[in-house]
Design an enzyme around this catalytic site. Structure first.
Site, mmCIF file in Angstrom:
data_model
loop_
_atom_site.group_PDB
_atom_site.id
_atom_site.type_symbol
_atom_site.label_atom_id
_atom_site.label_comp_id
_atom_site.label_asym_id
_atom_site.label_seq_id
_atom_site.Cartn_x
_atom_site.Cartn_y
_atom_site.Cartn_z
ATOM 1 N N ASP A 211 -12.485 -8.579 4.937
ATOM 2 C CA ASP A 211 -13.560 -8.543 5.012
ATOM 3 C C ASP A 211 -14.494 -9.758 4.630
ATOM 4 O O ASP A 211 -15.639 -10.431 5.114
ATOM 5 C CB ASP A 211 -13.320 -8.094 2.551
ATOM 6 C CG ASP A 211 -13.466 -6.730 3.412
ATOM 7 O OD1 ASP A 211 -13.670 -5.831 3.528
ATOM 8 O OD2 ASP A 211 -14.273 -6.010 1.701
ATOM 9 N N LYS B 178 3.053 -15.378 3.309
ATOM 10 C CA LYS B 178 2.989 -15.310 2.072
ATOM 11 C C LYS B 178 5.042 -15.998 1.941
ATOM 12 O O LYS B 178 5.126 -15.793 0.781
ATOM 13 C CB LYS B 178 2.938 -14.618 0.415
ATOM 14 C CG LYS B 178 2.710 -15.431 -0.672
ATOM 15 C CD LYS B 178 1.502 -16.593 -0.701
ATOM 16 C CE LYS B 178 1.713 -17.756 -1.738
ATOM 17 N NZ LYS B 178 1.230 -18.605 -1.907
ATOM 18 N N TYR C 87 0.356 -1.297 0.018
ATOM 19 C CA TYR C 87 0.102 0.265 -0.483
ATOM 20 C C TYR C 87 1.092 1.428 -0.172
ATOM 21 O O TYR C 87 0.280 2.176 -0.456
ATOM 22 C CB TYR C 87 -1.137 0.381 1.486
ATOM 23 C CG TYR C 87 -2.337 -0.483 1.216
ATOM 24 C CD1 TYR C 87 -2.636 -1.727 0.400
ATOM 25 C CD2 TYR C 87 -3.307 0.396 1.303
ATOM 26 C CE1 TYR C 87 -3.800 -2.632 0.481
ATOM 27 C CE2 TYR C 87 -4.560 -0.322 1.115
ATOM 28 C CZ TYR C 87 -5.086 -1.035 0.403
ATOM 29 O OH TYR C 87 -5.714 -2.471 0.575
ATOM 30 N N ASP D 39 -3.195 -17.741 0.966
ATOM 31 C CA ASP D 39 -4.339 -18.788 0.413
ATOM 32 C C ASP D 39 -4.929 -19.803 1.387
ATOM 33 O O ASP D 39 -6.209 -19.702 1.777
ATOM 34 C CB ASP D 39 -3.790 -19.713 -0.833
ATOM 35 C CG ASP D 39 -2.520 -20.458 0.397
ATOM 36 O OD1 ASP D 39 -1.669 -20.172 1.015
ATOM 37 O OD2 ASP D 39 -1.901 -20.969 -1.178
ATOM 38 N N ASP E 106 -6.739 -7.187 4.135
ATOM 39 C CA ASP E 106 -7.592 -5.641 3.486
ATOM 40 C C ASP E 106 -8.663 -6.811 3.461
ATOM 41 O O ASP E 106 -9.370 -6.943 3.765
ATOM 42 C CB ASP E 106 -7.294 -4.827 2.444
ATOM 43 C CG ASP E 106 -7.977 -4.411 2.139
ATOM 44 O OD1 ASP E 106 -9.495 -3.673 2.501
ATOM 45 O OD2 ASP E 106 -8.678 -4.279 0.889
HETATM 46 C C1 IPM Z 1 -10.419 -1.038 4.214
HETATM 47 C C2 IPM Z 1 -10.438 -0.349 2.694
HETATM 48 C C3 IPM Z 1 -9.571 0.845 2.104
HETATM 49 C C4 IPM Z 1 -8.060 0.460 2.590
HETATM 50 C C5 IPM Z 1 -9.733 1.508 0.978
HETATM 51 C C6 IPM Z 1 -11.356 2.587 0.825
HETATM 52 C C7 IPM Z 1 -8.386 2.397 1.193
HETATM 53 O O1 IPM Z 1 -10.876 -1.704 1.660
HETATM 54 O O2 IPM Z 1 -10.178 -0.518 5.371
HETATM 55 O O3 IPM Z 1 -9.919 -2.287 4.327
HETATM 56 O O4 IPM Z 1 -8.145 -1.059 0.960
HETATM 57 O O5 IPM Z 1 -7.560 0.102 3.295
HETATM 58 MG MG MG Z 2 -11.157 -2.855 2.554
#
Ligand code: IPM
Ligand code: MG
Length: 372
Positions: free
Chosen positions: A253, A193, A138, A225, A249
């Site tokens: 999710d 990884k 990032y 993975d 990230d």
């Molecule tokens: C998160 C989001 C952010 C990230 C984006 C909006 C930059 O997906 O906070 O997880 O990738 O970190």
């Molecule tokens: Mg995210």
């Protein structure tokens, strides 16, 4: 009690709607809180020509804590990278040194059936993803090579980003993870990884070194993975998961969705002094913005996390968490967590219900608090 300053940054999409409910709840606590709102993301680009204007950054830096909504909208996809809404949150993380991102994934007892996994796999799920937030690919160099506003890479037949981690960056997040595990079930899974990437072999080596200082905590290493697979196969085997920015990230999710309710999950991004930015785990959801149907609970619970982690107000945090449990127990649901037999409510009604429950919290209720 001295006044606690909170920078309120609603952002884009559903950000403004969910933030209004969290602010309502905070104001009802009768604590000496000073809330100041500023634009961020696409809203700030529209107002001031930049997703993170100097004035917003200054407000965030001067505050005791930041409460953040969400940023992003497809309509900004063609902008050069430096001006896109996402740069606001990345800039805040970097400028405020918010390297430790806590993303709990908790399956609330009332919502076990909202998960796409079998109820027995997720009932009682309580895991904590700790994502390193200011390093990795990032923030590697070079970045933002796309400069054209028409969405093309002028005169270039390649693009690249650099994955990198330094020893101190890995050490400090490893300490955070081991210390968090001590307050939970003493188990850390470090996700890497290392079989392919040097960056993550280094990550694994440094995490292993730091672990020597925490012999009471169990450490396991897992490739990313496999971790993605184990999260849907047997999520309850995890306690604390620590990983880099990019894997974190993605896995956060995935973990959030296991609970069936990404609209329920708060997050904290902390600096080395526990000053932090608090935001819901979900995004700006432009597709449902302005309709009054978004779930404000993740933002309300983020405010609770803020009170606990940064403002030293654990009782007020517990009051909010109990109130949220209470509205769920009453069967109130926004569309994202609605199921047959429950009552569908809108954003504002949900906020009002939390407010009502704050003052009339039922006794004897088991409260799920966010540990870590
Ligand atoms: C998160 C989001 C952010 C990230 C984006 C909006 C930059 O997906 O906070 O997880 O990738 O970190
Ligand atoms: Mg995210």
């Amino acid at each position: 009690m001295t006044t606690m300053k909170i920078a309120v940054l609603p952002g884009d999409g559903i950000g403004t709607e969910i933030m209004a409910e969290a602010v309502k709840v905070l104001k009802a606590l009768e604590l000496p809180l000073e809330l100041e709102t500023a634009p961020v993301g696409g809203a700030a680009y529209e107002a001031a020509g930049h997703p993170l204007p100097e004035s917003t950054l200054k407000l965030a830096q001067a505050a005791d804590a930041v409460l953040f909504g969400a940023v992003g909208d497809w309509k900004y996809d063609k902008l050069e990278r430096a001006l896109r809404p996402e740069q606001a949150i990345l800039g805040l993380r970097k400028h405020l040194g918010l390297f430790a991102n806590f993303r709990p994934a908790i399956c609330y007892p009332q919502l076990t059936h909202a998960s796409s996994l079998k109820p027995e796999l997720v009932a009682g799920l309580d895991i904590l993803i700790i994502r390193e937030l200011t390093g990795d690919i990032y923030f590697g160099q070079p970045r933002g090579r796309r400069t054209a506003v028409d969405g093309h890479f002028p005169g270039s037949e390649e693009a690249f980003d650099t994955m990198r981690y330094s020893r101190p960056e890995i050490e400090r997040i490893a300490h955070v993870a081991f210390q968090a595990a001590r307050k939970r079930n003493n188990k850390v899974t470090s996700v890497d990884k290392a079989n392919v990437l040097e960056t993550f072999q280094f990550w694994k080596d440094v995490v292993t070194e730091v672990h020597a200082q925490y012999p009471d905590v169990e450490l396991e290493h897992m490739y990313v993975d496999n971790a993605a697979m184990q999260l849907v196969k047997a999520p309850k085997k995890f306690d604390v998961v620590v990983t880099g920015n990019m894997f974190g990230d993605i896995l956060s999710d995935e973990a959030a969705m296991l609970t069936g309710s990404i609209g329920m999950l708060p997050s904290a991004s902390l600096d080395k002094n526990n000053k932090g930015l608090y935001e819901p785990s979900h995004g700006s959801a432009p597709d449902i913005a302005g309709q009054g149907i978004a779930n404000p609970l993740a933002t309300i619970l983020s405010a609770a996390m803020m009170l606990k982690f940064s403002l030293n107000q654990p009782e007020a945090a517990a009051r909010i968490e109990t109130a949220v449990q209470s509205v769920l127990a009453q069967g109130l649901r926004t569309a994202d967590i609605w199921s047959e037999g429950t009552t569908k409510v809108g954003t504002r009604e949900m906020g009002d219900a939390v407010l009502a429950a704050l003052n009339g919290a039922q006794s004897g209720m088991t409260t799920k608090t966010i540990k870590g």
